[in-house]
Design an enzyme around this catalytic site. Sequence first.
Site, short mmCIF file in Angstrom:
data_model
loop_
_atom_site.label_atom_id
_atom_site.label_comp_id
_atom_site.label_asym_id
_atom_site.label_seq_id
_atom_site.Cartn_x
_atom_site.Cartn_y
_atom_site.Cartn_z
N SER A 1 74.70 40.75 63.40
CA SER A 1 75.61 41.82 62.84
C SER A 1 76.80 41.73 64.10
O SER A 1 76.72 41.15 65.04
CB SER A 1 74.85 43.20 63.19
OG SER A 1 73.80 43.29 62.48
N1 SAM Z 1 69.71 42.91 64.45
C1 SAM Z 1 70.10 41.46 63.96
C2 SAM Z 1 70.63 40.61 65.25
O1 SAM Z 1 71.12 41.29 66.07
O2 SAM Z 1 70.96 39.56 64.56
C3 SAM Z 1 70.71 41.63 62.79
C4 SAM Z 1 69.70 41.34 61.48
S1 SAM Z 1 70.42 40.93 59.94
C5 SAM Z 1 71.86 41.89 59.78
C6 SAM Z 1 69.19 41.89 59.25
C7 SAM Z 1 67.75 41.19 59.29
O3 SAM Z 1 66.82 42.14 58.41
C8 SAM Z 1 67.66 39.89 58.52
O4 SAM Z 1 67.26 38.67 59.32
C9 SAM Z 1 66.65 40.18 57.27
O5 SAM Z 1 65.79 39.18 57.11
C10 SAM Z 1 65.72 41.44 57.87
N2 SAM Z 1 65.27 42.23 57.16
C11 SAM Z 1 65.37 42.75 55.91
N3 SAM Z 1 64.50 43.30 55.35
C12 SAM Z 1 63.39 43.52 56.24
C13 SAM Z 1 62.11 44.17 56.41
N4 SAM Z 1 61.70 44.85 55.40
N5 SAM Z 1 61.42 43.73 57.50
C14 SAM Z 1 61.82 43.16 58.31
N6 SAM Z 1 63.15 42.43 58.41
C15 SAM Z 1 63.73 42.51 57.38
#
Ligand code: SAM
Length: 223
Positions: A63
């Site tokens: 992000s």
């Molecule tokens: N906080 C992260 C960083 O600092 O890099 C940003 C993450 S990205 C915007 C969102 C993440 O949420 C993705 O890696 C995606 O695979 C994960 N995601 C989506 N649905 C999810 C779920 N139900 N449980 C765990 N992870 C999930």
Amino acid sequence: MALDLIYARHRMVDNQLARRGIKDQNVLDAMRDVPREEFVDPGFEEFAYEDGPLPIGEGQTISQPYIVALMIEAAGIEPGDKVLDVGTGSGYAAAIMARIAGRVFTIERHAALGKTARRRFEKLGFDNIELRIGDGTKGWREAAPFDAIIVAAGGPGPPQMLMDQLDIGGRLVIPVGPEARSQRLLKITRTRGTKFEEEDLGGVMFVPLIGEQGWGEQRQADD
Ligand code: SAM
């Protein structure tokens, strides 16, 4: 190169965070301290302090720094807190929170991303982060209750299982909305047993939250 990145990191905190209204000193200090270049894919290091998200594989992103700071500030994380981070992605947000909180539990649904994040935590010496591969919409029941829960992907609504895992006074910060990539960022505070207060922090764009209490798998395939 390394020195350039340190300067870039301080400029990012001054120009993208402090100047835009981030005031929580713990958040500003943590973001001055944690090397974001360690959380981007090889070859992207020179872009690590740009004002936007970057690709991290599996169709996912690390992000924008400002959004990470905004969510962590909104969650009001304090030293000693127990925090749940849903959507580990690169691991960057978990690392920032781990600099402030007592313990961070982080869940990622993509095993490959989780594996890379775990390696980064080990390399940088974080010993207060636990990582699990799975569906974060169901939370981490054995570690609950949490002082704060941050969800870094957008779902149709706040998952009840996450709300139930908040401590009294605990805060859930989550992007929510009827579209997979356009949401409102909500802060939900558990004021009493079954009482929750909701605050709208503005419009955001996140990748979809895929899971039992999020969108179905098809939502990602359609993206
Ligand atoms: N906080 C992260 C960083 O600092 O890099 C940003 C993450 S990205 C915007 C969102 C993440 O949420 C993705 O890696 C995606 O695979 C994960 N995601 C989506 N649905 C999810 C779920 N139900 N449980 C765990 N992870 C999930």
